[in-house]
Design an enzyme around this catalytic site. Structure first.
Site, short mmCIF file in Angstrom:
data_model
loop_
_atom_site.label_atom_id
_atom_site.label_comp_id
_atom_site.label_asym_id
_atom_site.label_seq_id
_atom_site.Cartn_x
_atom_site.Cartn_y
_atom_site.Cartn_z
N HIS A 1 35.20 41.83 32.33
CA HIS A 1 35.10 41.22 33.46
C HIS A 1 33.04 41.25 33.66
O HIS A 1 32.67 41.99 32.11
CB HIS A 1 35.36 42.65 34.46
N SER B 1 33.48 43.78 44.27
CA SER B 1 34.35 45.61 44.45
C SER B 1 34.86 45.41 42.37
O SER B 1 35.79 44.54 42.76
CB SER B 1 35.21 45.40 45.74
N CYS C 1 37.84 48.03 35.81
CA CYS C 1 36.16 48.60 35.91
C CYS C 1 35.85 49.89 36.19
O CYS C 1 34.87 50.62 35.95
CB CYS C 1 35.47 46.93 36.25
N CYS D 1 37.54 46.04 39.40
CA CYS D 1 39.33 45.91 39.44
C CYS D 1 39.90 47.36 38.66
O CYS D 1 38.23 48.41 38.64
CB CYS D 1 39.48 45.58 38.27
N GLU E 1 31.46 43.74 34.75
CA GLU E 1 30.72 45.42 34.87
C GLU E 1 31.16 45.50 33.06
O GLU E 1 30.53 45.93 32.08
CB GLU E 1 31.94 46.14 35.19
#
Length: 191
Positions: free
Chosen positions: A92, A116, A121, A118, A94
């Site tokens: 992802h 936001s 992350c 997950c 992040e």
């Protein structure tokens, strides 16, 4: 060392795009310390959104992230979601930025994420000891901000309207890819 961007340089879209697309390790030849110190949270979020746009343009999920040192505001890592591009189930925005930063002490850093985080992350953010996370979109997805606060991470919301619109467009165009990114192929196959 002479840099291309110094305190006299404007901070417009072209400059922020160059920062987003240049490899992190090469940024010291582009950005002076004064330029980095002058970048605002809004401008760092804009860089993260430009990384999200890069992912979208590559056929991926439009999520970007950037990590900065709290004191110097130097960019330590950045990345974008590559679920599709690298056939990677949890790379992802992040996690990509954290990997780019490498094995560092994250306790004096801030991570900017366009969406936001997950569950994976968010867990990685508090496990690695980030002091702060800034979220650019809780309109399309929200949920782990409370968890992060409970784990001692300062959470700030700085919604970016271009990032919100981009993710909304992606969700409408590729709902199965969005579901896969959040819950995996098993969720898509159940659907």
């Amino acid at each position: 060392m002479k840099t291309l961007f110094d305190k006299q340089t404007s901070k417009n879209e072209a400059e922020l795009r160059a920062i987003a697309h240049m490899p992190t390790k090469s940024l010291p030849v582009l950005i002076s310390s004064d330029f980095a110190l002058a970048l605002t949270d809004t401008e760092f979020m804009r860089i993260a959104v430009l990384l999200a746009q890069k992912s979208y343009d590559e056929g991926g999920c439009p999520i970007g992230a950037i990590i900065i040192d709290n004191k110097s505001r130097k960019i330590l890592g950045k990345g974008h979601n590559t679920l599709v591009q690298e056939d990677h189930p949890y790379n992802h925005g992040e996690t990509s930025a954290i990997r780019d930063a490498g094995r560092i002490d994250f306790s004096q850093t801030t991570i900017f994420t366009t969406l936001s985080p997950c569950d994976i992350c968010a867990t990685l953010i508090y496990m690695r000891g980030f002091s702060r996370v800034i979220v650019g979109d809780i309109t399309n997805a929200a949920g782990n901000e409370t968890l992060l606060r409970e784990k001692g991470v300062q959470v700030d919301i700085l919604e970016d309207q271009q990032g919100i619109a981009l993710y909304r467009k992606f969700r409408l165009e590729k709902p199965e890819q969005d579901l896969e990114d959040w819950l995996g192929l098993s969720a898509v196959n159940k659907n």
